[in-house]
Design a protein around this motif. Structure first.
Motif, short mmCIF file in Angstrom:
data_model
loop_
_atom_site.label_atom_id
_atom_site.label_comp_id
_atom_site.label_asym_id
_atom_site.label_seq_id
_atom_site.Cartn_x
_atom_site.Cartn_y
_atom_site.Cartn_z
N TYR A 132 41.96 31.86 64.60
CA TYR A 132 41.81 33.30 64.48
C TYR A 132 41.95 33.73 63.02
O TYR A 132 42.64 33.08 62.25
CB TYR A 132 42.84 34.03 65.34
CG TYR A 132 42.55 33.94 66.82
CD1 TYR A 132 41.44 34.58 67.37
CD2 TYR A 132 43.36 33.18 67.66
CE1 TYR A 132 41.15 34.47 68.72
CE2 TYR A 132 43.09 33.07 69.02
CZ TYR A 132 41.98 33.72 69.54
OH TYR A 132 41.69 33.61 70.88
N LEU A 133 41.31 34.79 62.69
CA LEU A 133 41.25 35.34 61.33
C LEU A 133 40.42 34.45 60.44
O LEU A 133 39.33 34.81 60.03
CB LEU A 133 42.66 35.54 60.75
CG LEU A 133 42.76 36.17 59.37
CD1 LEU A 133 42.16 37.58 59.39
CD2 LEU A 133 44.20 36.23 58.88
N ARG A 134 40.92 33.23 60.17
CA ARG A 134 40.23 32.28 59.32
C ARG A 134 40.93 30.95 59.51
O ARG A 134 42.16 30.90 59.69
CB ARG A 134 40.32 32.75 57.86
CG ARG A 134 39.32 32.18 56.90
CD ARG A 134 39.37 32.90 55.56
NE ARG A 134 40.72 32.92 54.99
CZ ARG A 134 41.44 34.02 54.80
NH1 ARG A 134 40.94 35.21 55.14
NH2 ARG A 134 42.66 33.96 54.29
N CYS A 136 44.57 24.56 51.58
CA CYS A 136 43.87 25.49 50.69
C CYS A 136 44.36 26.92 50.91
O CYS A 136 44.57 27.68 49.95
CB CYS A 136 42.36 25.41 50.92
SG CYS A 136 41.60 23.87 50.32
N GLU A 137 44.56 27.30 52.16
CA GLU A 137 45.05 28.65 52.46
C GLU A 137 46.45 28.87 51.90
O GLU A 137 46.81 29.98 51.50
CB GLU A 137 45.06 28.89 53.97
CG GLU A 137 43.68 29.04 54.60
CD GLU A 137 43.01 30.36 54.25
OE1 GLU A 137 43.71 31.30 53.83
OE2 GLU A 137 41.78 30.44 54.39
N VAL A 188 38.38 26.60 48.83
CA VAL A 188 38.38 27.07 50.22
C VAL A 188 37.35 26.27 51.01
O VAL A 188 36.41 25.71 50.43
CB VAL A 188 38.03 28.58 50.26
CG1 VAL A 188 36.60 28.84 49.79
CG2 VAL A 188 38.26 29.17 51.65
N LEU A 189 37.55 26.18 52.31
CA LEU A 189 36.58 25.53 53.19
C LEU A 189 35.80 26.61 53.93
O LEU A 189 36.38 27.39 54.70
CB LEU A 189 37.28 24.61 54.20
CG LEU A 189 37.76 23.23 53.71
CD1 LEU A 189 36.65 22.46 53.01
CD2 LEU A 189 38.99 23.33 52.82
N LEU A 190 34.50 26.67 53.69
CA LEU A 190 33.63 27.69 54.28
C LEU A 190 32.85 27.13 55.46
O LEU A 190 32.83 25.91 55.69
CB LEU A 190 32.66 28.22 53.22
CG LEU A 190 33.28 28.86 51.98
CD1 LEU A 190 32.17 29.26 51.01
CD2 LEU A 190 34.15 30.05 52.35
N GLY A 201 33.56 22.87 61.92
CA GLY A 201 32.58 23.94 61.77
C GLY A 201 32.68 24.63 60.42
O GLY A 201 31.76 25.30 59.98
N GLU A 202 33.85 24.47 59.77
CA GLU A 202 34.07 25.08 58.46
C GLU A 202 34.62 24.03 57.51
O GLU A 202 35.80 23.97 57.23
CB GLU A 202 35.04 26.26 58.58
CG GLU A 202 34.49 27.38 59.47
CD GLU A 202 35.39 28.61 59.51
OE1 GLU A 202 36.24 28.77 58.62
OE2 GLU A 202 35.23 29.41 60.44
#
Length: 219
Positions: free
Chosen positions: A59-61, A96-97, A104-106, A135-136
């Motif tokens: 959730y969120l990221r 990373c967060e 960052v992982l996108l 997925g990211e």
């Protein structure tokens, strides 16, 4: 060397990591619940592992909420004192967060979840076949950050083909400069998207993951 594996709600590779470290590599493993804080049983010669999965349901990221868990506050302090920390897949995202690793992982460039074997190459230039499932996983950072990672030799793994050639077609997610894994400047914190714990058993037909742990000095 002891290993602590942090278990978040949504972790799904924690037991895989435990089996790999304990049963295949013969290491002492302690499971750590995300709401706990005490990691006093570990010295800076030990390693804390953030496993793959979907912490807090993504959730969120991915990794954004896990970064604020009580255990992560202790892990951040542990890393800042020089303790070894390894983040795999979702664990990389959490690192990373939390600011322990730059960038960052996108979302993957193809905007689809990817689950397959890929090849990656480390410091010894040996192509290793390791599964990915994310997925990211598209690593992104500003050019000056990327240049600094390169100059400090902080890019520890890159996606490649089976012969070790680093090319766009071997990149499963569009990560900049084919980056599959990085470290911090002090080299005690490492994050990577591929799953070495899934490639460590003869029963699975692949033991290249053992070489990953060896390259990281965690064997």
């Amino acid at each position: 060397m002891k290993f602590g594996i942090v278990v978040f709600p949504g972790s799904n590779c924690d037991r895989d990591m435990k089996d790999a470290l304990q049963d295949e590599l013969g290491k002492e493993v302690i499971m750590l619940w995300h709401k706990d804080k005490d990691i006093s049983m570990f010295s800076t010669d030990d390693c804390i592992v953030l496993p793959g999965g979907f912490s807090y349901g993504d959730y969120l990221r991915c990794g954004a909420i896990a970064r604020f868990s009580p255990m992560m506050q202790s892990v951040i302090e542990f890393a800042n004192k020089g303790g070894k920390v390894l983040g795999v897949c979702n664990g990389f995202q959490i690192l990373c967060e939390s600011g322990l690793l730059p960038g960052v992982l996108l979302q993957n460039a193809q905007q689809q979840f990817v689950c397959k074997n890929v090849y990656m190459i480390g410091s010894d230039q040996t192509p290793l076949k390791i599964p990915v499932a994310h997925g990211e996983g598209r690593y992104y950072a500003e050019d000056d950050v990327l240049d600094e990672l390169e100059s400090n030799q902080q890019v520890v793994f890159r996606y490649c083909d089976e012969k070790g050639n680093i090319e766009p077609l071997s990149n499963p997610n569009g990560a900049l400069r084919n980056i599959a894994g990085i470290s911090n400047k002090q080299k005690n914190v490492v994050g990577l998207m591929p799953h070495p714990e899934r490639a460590i058993s003869t029963a699975l037909g692949n033991k290249d993951g053992i070489h990953v742990f060896k390259l990281l000095g965690l064997n």
